[in-house]
Design a protein around this motif. Structure first.
Motif, PDB file in Angstrom:
ATOM      1  N   ARG A 108      -4.488 -44.973   3.071  1.00 37.65           N
ATOM      2  CA  ARG A 108      -4.641 -45.526   1.714  1.00 37.65           C
ATOM      3  C   ARG A 108      -6.053 -46.076   1.517  1.00 37.65           C
ATOM      4  O   ARG A 108      -6.675 -45.862   0.477  1.00 37.65           O
ATOM      5  CB  ARG A 108      -3.605 -46.616   1.479  1.00 37.65           C
ATOM      6  N   ASP A 109      -6.569 -46.778   2.520  1.00 37.44           N
ATOM      7  CA  ASP A 109      -7.928 -47.319   2.432  1.00 37.44           C
ATOM      8  C   ASP A 109      -8.964 -46.197   2.373  1.00 37.44           C
ATOM      9  O   ASP A 109      -9.958 -46.300   1.652  1.00 37.44           O
ATOM     10  CB  ASP A 109      -8.225 -48.235   3.624  1.00 37.44           C
ATOM     11  N   GLN A 110      -8.735 -45.134   3.145  1.00 35.47           N
ATOM     12  CA  GLN A 110      -9.660 -44.004   3.126  1.00 35.47           C
ATOM     13  C   GLN A 110      -9.680 -43.330   1.751  1.00 35.47           C
ATOM     14  O   GLN A 110     -10.745 -43.001   1.232  1.00 35.47           O
ATOM     15  CB  GLN A 110      -9.268 -42.982   4.193  1.00 35.47           C
ATOM     16  N   LEU A 111      -8.498 -43.147   1.159  1.00 38.97           N
ATOM     17  CA  LEU A 111      -8.423 -42.534  -0.168  1.00 38.97           C
ATOM     18  C   LEU A 111      -9.072 -43.430  -1.217  1.00 38.97           C
ATOM     19  O   LEU A 111      -9.767 -42.942  -2.113  1.00 38.97           O
ATOM     20  CB  LEU A 111      -6.973 -42.219  -0.531  1.00 38.97           C
ATOM     21  N   HIS A 112      -8.866 -44.721  -1.083  1.00 33.77           N
ATOM     22  CA  HIS A 112      -9.509 -45.659  -2.012  1.00 33.77           C
ATOM     23  C   HIS A 112     -11.030 -45.577  -1.884  1.00 33.77           C
ATOM     24  O   HIS A 112     -11.755 -45.591  -2.890  1.00 33.77           O
ATOM     25  CB  HIS A 112      -9.022 -47.084  -1.766  1.00 33.77           C
ATOM     26  N   ALA A 113     -11.518 -45.499  -0.652  1.00 30.83           N
ATOM     27  CA  ALA A 113     -12.967 -45.399  -0.428  1.00 30.83           C
ATOM     28  C   ALA A 113     -13.530 -44.129  -1.064  1.00 30.83           C
ATOM     29  O   ALA A 113     -14.631 -44.142  -1.629  1.00 30.83           O
ATOM     30  CB  ALA A 113     -13.278 -45.435   1.065  1.00 30.83           C
ATOM     31  N   LEU A 114     -12.775 -43.037  -0.986  1.00 30.24           N
ATOM     32  CA  LEU A 114     -13.232 -41.788  -1.613  1.00 30.24           C
ATOM     33  C   LEU A 114     -13.260 -41.921  -3.135  1.00 30.24           C
ATOM     34  O   LEU A 114     -14.164 -41.398  -3.790  1.00 30.24           O
ATOM     35  CB  LEU A 114     -12.342 -40.623  -1.187  1.00 30.24           C
ATOM     36  N   THR A 115     -12.299 -42.633  -3.696  1.00 25.37           N
ATOM     37  CA  THR A 115     -12.285 -42.865  -5.142  1.00 25.37           C
ATOM     38  C   THR A 115     -13.495 -43.708  -5.556  1.00 25.37           C
ATOM     39  O   THR A 115     -14.159 -43.411  -6.547  1.00 25.37           O
ATOM     40  CB  THR A 115     -10.979 -43.569  -5.570  1.00 25.37           C
ATOM     41  N   VAL A 116     -13.788 -44.720  -4.773  1.00 20.13           N
ATOM     42  CA  VAL A 116     -14.960 -45.562  -5.047  1.00 20.13           C
ATOM     43  C   VAL A 116     -16.238 -44.722  -4.955  1.00 20.13           C
ATOM     44  O   VAL A 116     -17.150 -44.850  -5.787  1.00 20.13           O
ATOM     45  CB  VAL A 116     -15.003 -46.764  -4.076  1.00 20.13           C
ATOM     46  N   GLN A 117     -16.298 -43.833  -3.959  1.00 23.56           N
ATOM     47  CA  GLN A 117     -17.478 -42.965  -3.810  1.00 23.56           C
ATOM     48  C   GLN A 117     -17.613 -42.022  -5.002  1.00 23.56           C
ATOM     49  O   GLN A 117     -18.707 -41.793  -5.502  1.00 23.56           O
ATOM     50  CB  GLN A 117     -17.403 -42.164  -2.512  1.00 23.56           C
ATOM     51  N   ARG A 118     -16.485 -41.473  -5.490  1.00 24.76           N
ATOM     52  CA  ARG A 118     -16.523 -40.594  -6.655  1.00 24.76           C
ATOM     53  C   ARG A 118     -17.084 -41.343  -7.863  1.00 24.76           C
ATOM     54  O   ARG A 118     -17.942 -40.840  -8.577  1.00 24.76           O
ATOM     55  CB  ARG A 118     -15.140 -40.056  -6.977  1.00 24.76           C
ATOM     56  N   GLU A 119     -16.612 -42.573  -8.067  1.00 22.61           N
ATOM     57  CA  GLU A 119     -17.105 -43.374  -9.194  1.00 22.61           C
ATOM     58  C   GLU A 119     -18.606 -43.644  -9.042  1.00 22.61           C
ATOM     59  O   GLU A 119     -19.346 -43.613 -10.022  1.00 22.61           O
ATOM     60  CB  GLU A 119     -16.316 -44.686  -9.303  1.00 22.61           C
ATOM     61  N   ALA A 120     -19.052 -43.907  -7.812  1.00 18.37           N
ATOM     62  CA  ALA A 120     -20.481 -44.132  -7.572  1.00 18.37           C
ATOM     63  C   ALA A 120     -21.284 -42.869  -7.858  1.00 18.37           C
ATOM     64  O   ALA A 120     -22.381 -42.932  -8.449  1.00 18.37           O
ATOM     65  CB  ALA A 120     -20.705 -44.591  -6.131  1.00 18.37           C
ATOM     66  N   ASP A 121     -20.755 -41.717  -7.459  1.00 13.62           N
ATOM     67  CA  ASP A 121     -21.437 -40.448  -7.733  1.00 13.62           C
ATOM     68  C   ASP A 121     -21.535 -40.191  -9.236  1.00 13.62           C
ATOM     69  O   ASP A 121     -22.573 -39.744  -9.733  1.00 13.62           O
ATOM     70  CB  ASP A 121     -20.713 -39.283  -7.056  1.00 13.62           C
ATOM     71  N   ILE A 122     -20.463 -40.471  -9.956  1.00 11.74           N
ATOM     72  CA  ILE A 122     -20.469 -40.295 -11.413  1.00 11.74           C
ATOM     73  C   ILE A 122     -21.524 -41.213 -12.033  1.00 11.74           C
ATOM     74  O   ILE A 122     -22.346 -40.772 -12.849  1.00 11.74           O
ATOM     75  CB  ILE A 122     -19.074 -40.588 -12.014  1.00 11.74           C
ATOM     76  N   ASN A 123     -21.521 -42.482 -11.632  1.00  4.55           N
ATOM     77  CA  ASN A 123     -22.482 -43.433 -12.187  1.00  4.55           C
ATOM     78  C   ASN A 123     -23.919 -43.074 -11.832  1.00  4.55           C
ATOM     79  O   ASN A 123     -24.830 -43.289 -12.630  1.00  4.55           O
ATOM     80  CB  ASN A 123     -22.148 -44.857 -11.749  1.00  4.55           C
ATOM     81  N   SER A 124     -24.117 -42.500 -10.659  1.00  3.68           N
ATOM     82  CA  SER A 124     -25.448 -42.046 -10.260  1.00  3.68           C
ATOM     83  C   SER A 124     -25.933 -40.925 -11.185  1.00  3.68           C
ATOM     84  O   SER A 124     -27.103 -40.905 -11.600  1.00  3.68           O
ATOM     85  CB  SER A 124     -25.415 -41.570  -8.808  1.00  3.68           C
ATOM     86  N   GLU A 125     -25.037 -40.004 -11.515  1.00  5.39           N
ATOM     87  CA  GLU A 125     -25.417 -38.906 -12.421  1.00  5.39           C
ATOM     88  C   GLU A 125     -25.669 -39.417 -13.836  1.00  5.39           C
ATOM     89  O   GLU A 125     -26.556 -38.925 -14.531  1.00  5.39           O
ATOM     90  CB  GLU A 125     -24.363 -37.808 -12.420  1.00  5.39           C
ATOM     91  N   ILE A 126     -24.903 -40.407 -14.260  1.00  2.00           N
ATOM     92  CA  ILE A 126     -25.141 -40.995 -15.582  1.00  2.00           C
ATOM     93  C   ILE A 126     -26.527 -41.631 -15.613  1.00  2.00           C
ATOM     94  O   ILE A 126     -27.283 -41.453 -16.575  1.00  2.00           O
ATOM     95  CB  ILE A 126     -24.043 -42.019 -15.939  1.00  2.00           C
ATOM     96  N   SER A 127     -26.884 -42.348 -14.553  1.00  2.00           N
ATOM     97  CA  SER A 127     -28.223 -42.949 -14.467  1.00  2.00           C
ATOM     98  C   SER A 127     -29.298 -41.866 -14.500  1.00  2.00           C
ATOM     99  O   SER A 127     -30.314 -42.008 -15.188  1.00  2.00           O
ATOM    100  CB  SER A 127     -28.367 -43.773 -13.192  1.00  2.00           C
ATOM    101  N   PHE A 128     -29.070 -40.780 -13.753  1.00  2.00           N
ATOM    102  CA  PHE A 128     -30.012 -39.665 -13.744  1.00  2.00           C
ATOM    103  C   PHE A 128     -30.197 -39.119 -15.164  1.00  2.00           C
ATOM    104  O   PHE A 128     -31.335 -38.892 -15.607  1.00  2.00           O
ATOM    105  CB  PHE A 128     -29.517 -38.557 -12.805  1.00  2.00           C
ATOM    106  N   LEU A 129     -29.096 -38.908 -15.862  1.00  2.00           N
ATOM    107  CA  LEU A 129     -29.193 -38.356 -17.216  1.00  2.00           C
ATOM    108  C   LEU A 129     -29.891 -39.325 -18.162  1.00  2.00           C
ATOM    109  O   LEU A 129     -30.713 -38.904 -18.991  1.00  2.00           O
ATOM    110  CB  LEU A 129     -27.805 -37.987 -17.738  1.00  2.00           C
ATOM    111  N   LYS A 130     -29.593 -40.596 -18.041  1.00  2.00           N
ATOM    112  CA  LYS A 130     -30.235 -41.579 -18.921  1.00  2.00           C
ATOM    113  C   LYS A 130     -31.731 -41.681 -18.660  1.00  2.00           C
ATOM    114  O   LYS A 130     -32.503 -42.013 -19.558  1.00  2.00           O
ATOM    115  CB  LYS A 130     -29.552 -42.935 -18.788  1.00  2.00           C
TER     116      LYS A 130
END
Length: 195
Positions: free
Chosen positions: A131-153
């Protein structure tokens, strides 16, 4: 015929994306406590998906269209209509839209890798750490999304960001969803829309 195929492919993909959005949104709020019954019909309210997830789904869609366009071109067919479809809807030049193509490739690869890791964890079965590993992957996905948003901005022309975000909200509006009948008896819904 090619135009009809393109429209069908896009509408099918959008329908799947909207279903995934709904599934992810409802799954994100689940807990171990029993949930109250949700109202149905007119009383049910559709909750909006976050702007960050609209970026994610848009970039995923752009990558899907680019992949399909490349497949068509490898078959000697014209893929420009698919490749440029969303860009034309926005009315942007190739130079203005280039960061979106770049970001879509990168984010799709990152999320695909995270999905593969999650599938391996899921396949291994429940464990004290899964469960912790899956949560960490979800957090990483959100970080990747936010990184791309920053890149686009940082890379889109300054006046384009607000217009792009307004477009995302309209484009993924529930009013644009394609309602499909449930699968016939004996048929199974695509994996992306099963709940």
């Amino acid at each position: 015929m090619d135009q009809k195929l393109q429209c069908f492919s896009i509408s099918t993909f959008l329908g799947i994306l909207l279903a995934i959005c709904g599934s992810l949104f409802s799954a994100n709020g689940q807990s171990t406590q029993p949930q109250p019954q949700r109202p149905t019909g007119k009383a049910a309210q559709i909750k909006p998906v976050s702007l960050e997830h609209l970026y994610w789904h848009f970039l995923t869609l752009q990558n899907f269209l680019d992949t399909r366009a490349a497949q068509r071109e490898s078959q000697g067919k014209d893929g420009r209509g698919l490749h440029n479809n969303l860009q034309k809807m926005l009315g942007w030049s190739d130079a203005d839209y280039a960061p979106i193509h770049t970001s879509s490739v990168r984010l799709t690869a990152e999320v695909k890798d995270l999905d593969a890791q999650a599938a391996a964890i899921w396949k291994a079965g429940p464990s004290p750490s899964s469960r912790d590993q899956l949560h960490a992957l979800t957090v990483q996905r959100e970080a990747d999304i936010n990184s791309e948003i920053s890149f686009l901005k940082q890379n889109l022309p300054p006046g384009k960001i607000k217009a792009f975000e307004a477009f995302l909200t309209r484009f993924f509006s529930p009013a644009n969803a394609v309602h499909r009948p449930p699968p016939a008896a004996g048929q199974q819904a695509p994996a992306g829309v099963q709940q």
